[in-house]
Design a protein around this motif. Sequence first.
Motif, PDB file in Angstrom:
ATOM      1  N   ALA A  72       0.413  -1.439   0.100  1.00 46.01           N
ATOM      2  CA  ALA A  72      -0.066  -0.229   0.066  1.00 46.01           C
ATOM      3  C   ALA A  72       0.786   1.373  -0.225  1.00 46.01           C
ATOM      4  CB  ALA A  72      -0.107   0.131   1.360  1.00 46.01           C
ATOM      5  N   PRO A  73       0.682   1.999  -0.303  1.00 44.43           N
ATOM      6  CA  PRO A  73       1.118   3.601  -0.289  1.00 44.43           C
ATOM      7  C   PRO A  73       0.887   4.321   0.776  1.00 44.43           C
ATOM      8  CG  PRO A  73      -0.876   4.549  -1.449  1.00 44.43           C
ATOM      9  CD  PRO A  73      -0.957   2.077  -0.894  1.00 44.43           C
ATOM     10  N   GLY A  74       2.342   4.239   1.381  1.00 42.73           N
ATOM     11  CA  GLY A  74       2.737   5.426   2.593  1.00 42.73           C
ATOM     12  C   GLY A  74       4.442   5.308   2.905  1.00 42.73           C
ATOM     13  N   PHE A  75       4.676   5.307   4.345  1.00 45.44           N
ATOM     14  CA  PHE A  75       5.648   5.408   4.861  1.00 45.44           C
ATOM     15  C   PHE A  75       6.119   4.755   6.251  1.00 45.44           C
ATOM     16  CE2 PHE A  75       4.888   9.895   2.031  1.00 45.44           C
ATOM     17  CZ  PHE A  75       6.330   9.157   1.542  1.00 45.44           C
ATOM     18  N   GLY A  76       7.343   3.850   6.273  1.00 45.08           N
ATOM     19  CA  GLY A  76       7.432   4.041   8.305  1.00 45.08           C
ATOM     20  C   GLY A  76       6.993   2.466   7.466  1.00 45.08           C
ATOM     21  N   GLU A  77       6.918   1.352   8.813  1.00 47.43           N
ATOM     22  CA  GLU A  77       6.454   0.141   9.240  1.00 47.43           C
ATOM     23  C   GLU A  77       5.320  -0.318   9.585  1.00 47.43           C
ATOM     24  OE1 GLU A  77      10.415  -2.277  10.225  1.00 47.43           O
ATOM     25  OE2 GLU A  77      11.802  -0.790   8.773  1.00 47.43           O
ATOM     26  N   VAL A  78       4.694  -1.113   8.753  1.00 46.18           N
ATOM     27  CA  VAL A  78       3.422  -1.590  10.204  1.00 46.18           C
ATOM     28  C   VAL A  78       4.158  -3.218  10.877  1.00 46.18           C
ATOM     29  CG1 VAL A  78       1.045  -2.135   9.666  1.00 46.18           C
ATOM     30  CG2 VAL A  78       2.238  -0.781   8.477  1.00 46.18           C
ATOM     31  N   PRO A  79       3.578  -3.016  12.068  1.00 48.50           N
ATOM     32  CA  PRO A  79       3.808  -3.713  13.360  1.00 48.50           C
ATOM     33  C   PRO A  79       2.554  -5.470  12.636  1.00 48.50           C
ATOM     34  CG  PRO A  79       3.693  -2.556  14.521  1.00 48.50           C
ATOM     35  CD  PRO A  79       3.584  -1.456  13.258  1.00 48.50           C
ATOM     36  N   ASP A  80       3.642  -6.675  12.331  1.00 50.55           N
ATOM     37  CA  ASP A  80       2.372  -7.716  12.027  1.00 50.55           C
ATOM     38  C   ASP A  80       1.353  -7.487  13.045  1.00 50.55           C
ATOM     39  OD1 ASP A  80       3.868  -8.355   9.333  1.00 50.55           O
ATOM     40  OD2 ASP A  80       4.685  -9.445  10.506  1.00 50.55           O
ATOM     41  N   GLY A  81       0.035  -7.522  13.094  1.00 49.72           N
ATOM     42  CA  GLY A  81      -0.920  -8.114  13.790  1.00 49.72           C
ATOM     43  C   GLY A  81      -1.683  -6.406  14.389  1.00 49.72           C
ATOM     44  N   ALA A  82      -0.478  -5.515  14.051  1.00 50.38           N
ATOM     45  CA  ALA A  82      -1.649  -4.112  14.042  1.00 50.38           C
ATOM     46  C   ALA A  82      -2.786  -3.927  14.798  1.00 50.38           C
ATOM     47  CB  ALA A  82      -0.609  -3.374  13.576  1.00 50.38           C
ATOM     48  N   VAL A  83      -3.697  -3.627  15.535  1.00 52.45           N
ATOM     49  CA  VAL A  83      -4.989  -3.414  15.958  1.00 52.45           C
ATOM     50  C   VAL A  83      -5.108  -1.509  15.246  1.00 52.45           C
ATOM     51  CG1 VAL A  83      -7.006  -3.269  17.643  1.00 52.45           C
ATOM     52  CG2 VAL A  83      -4.836  -4.877  17.511  1.00 52.45           C
ATOM     53  N   GLY A  84      -5.832  -1.820  14.450  1.00 56.02           N
ATOM     54  CA  GLY A  84      -6.538  -0.534  13.758  1.00 56.02           C
ATOM     55  C   GLY A  84      -7.437   0.543  14.528  1.00 56.02           C
ATOM     56  N   THR A  85      -8.376   1.622  14.582  1.00 53.02           N
ATOM     57  CA  THR A  85      -8.945   2.230  14.265  1.00 53.02           C
ATOM     58  C   THR A  85      -9.814   3.817  13.343  1.00 53.02           C
ATOM     59  OG1 THR A  85     -11.213   3.224  15.501  1.00 53.02           O
ATOM     60  CG2 THR A  85      -8.927   3.614  16.594  1.00 53.02           C
ATOM     61  N   PHE A  86     -10.949   3.032  13.421  1.00 51.10           N
ATOM     62  CA  PHE A  86     -11.476   4.417  11.898  1.00 51.10           C
ATOM     63  C   PHE A  86     -11.776   5.968  12.533  1.00 51.10           C
ATOM     64  CE2 PHE A  86     -11.339   0.585   8.994  1.00 51.10           C
ATOM     65  CZ  PHE A  86     -10.956   0.849   8.202  1.00 51.10           C
ATOM     66  N   ARG A  87     -11.358   5.595  14.294  1.00 46.19           N
ATOM     67  CA  ARG A  87     -11.800   6.553  14.966  1.00 46.19           C
ATOM     68  C   ARG A  87     -11.472   7.977  14.501  1.00 46.19           C
ATOM     69  NH1 ARG A  87      -9.936   5.374  20.445  1.00 46.19           N
ATOM     70  NH2 ARG A  87      -8.023   5.917  19.545  1.00 46.19           N
ATOM     71  N   GLY A  88     -10.303   8.221  14.299  1.00 47.31           N
ATOM     72  CA  GLY A  88     -10.063   9.638  13.435  1.00 47.31           C
ATOM     73  C   GLY A  88     -10.608  10.274  12.260  1.00 47.31           C
ATOM     74  N   PHE A  89     -12.174   8.482  11.487  1.00 41.13           N
ATOM     75  CA  PHE A  89     -12.587   9.408  10.357  1.00 41.13           C
ATOM     76  C   PHE A  89     -13.745   9.000  10.798  1.00 41.13           C
ATOM     77  CE2 PHE A  89      -8.873   6.677   8.988  1.00 41.13           C
ATOM     78  CZ  PHE A  89      -8.540   7.694   7.818  1.00 41.13           C
ATOM     79  N   GLY A  90     -14.225   9.101  11.751  1.00 44.46           N
ATOM     80  CA  GLY A  90     -15.784   9.464  12.470  1.00 44.46           C
ATOM     81  C   GLY A  90     -16.334   8.460  13.983  1.00 44.46           C
ATOM     82  N   VAL A  91     -15.903   6.967  13.086  1.00 46.19           N
ATOM     83  CA  VAL A  91     -16.290   5.798  14.169  1.00 46.19           C
ATOM     84  C   VAL A  91     -15.108   4.569  14.649  1.00 46.19           C
ATOM     85  CG1 VAL A  91     -18.414   3.952  13.927  1.00 46.19           C
ATOM     86  CG2 VAL A  91     -18.436   5.932  12.427  1.00 46.19           C
ATOM     87  N   ASP A  92     -15.856   4.557  16.261  1.00 46.79           N
ATOM     88  CA  ASP A  92     -14.854   3.282  16.925  1.00 46.79           C
ATOM     89  C   ASP A  92     -14.844   2.135  16.162  1.00 46.79           C
ATOM     90  OD1 ASP A  92     -12.519   2.754  17.595  1.00 46.79           O
ATOM     91  OD2 ASP A  92     -13.849   2.841  19.829  1.00 46.79           O
TER      92      ASP A  92
END
Length: 219
Positions: A37-57
């Motif tokens: 995917a487009p972007g910068f840096g590294e993503v840890p395996d098994g990471a957990v994220g949220t769409f909270r920054g886009f309005g909904v958790d």
Amino acid sequence: MPELVVADVPEVSSVRRACVAAARFLAAGSRRWIAVAPGFGEVPDGAVGTFRGFGVDVRVRLAADTEGDVDPSLPLPVLIAGWLRQQAGAQSVSVHLVSPEATREQCQELGARLARETSGPVGLLVLGDGSPKHGDRAPGRPDERAPDFDDAVHTALSNADAEALLALDEGLAGELDAQGRAPWQVLAGTGGDWRCAGSELMVPFGVAYHVAVWENGRS
């Protein structure tokens, strides 16, 4: 993301259905994925994220058996990769971020390395939009070059034509803000014996979305 859409907008629903169908096709071949995917840096395996920054958790996990802390800084393409994994029932997805400014040679090298270092059945999930500059509904300033650019991408994806993807003009893609250019060229660099099992180009609200499924030509 259904939770982020106020109403059932047909243009949005069509893109969502196509993306989920492609992800389920991928999961049918392998429940372990690599995403580019487009972007910068590294993503840890098994990471957990949220769409909270886009309005909904709405929380997403990159691995089914992960119960770690939520990382609120995961970029949107990583969140989408996790959401698609969950929709398709895949076991895990590891994400490689590639700079939108990476040269075709750098993209090709990353694709070759991923192919070389990967063993067993693994699905490759490639994330990245086409140009958001189509017509009067474009979120940015329209650019008359956008339709021809995305038509060329659609033709390349429909024909599983790696050379055509590698030939995409980096400068033009940058001017058109086509974030998918670098991930598409990583795909081209894998050197697989590919054939296309289906490809769509949709342009809701002036943004080009390419949803294509490639499979091993020897299978």
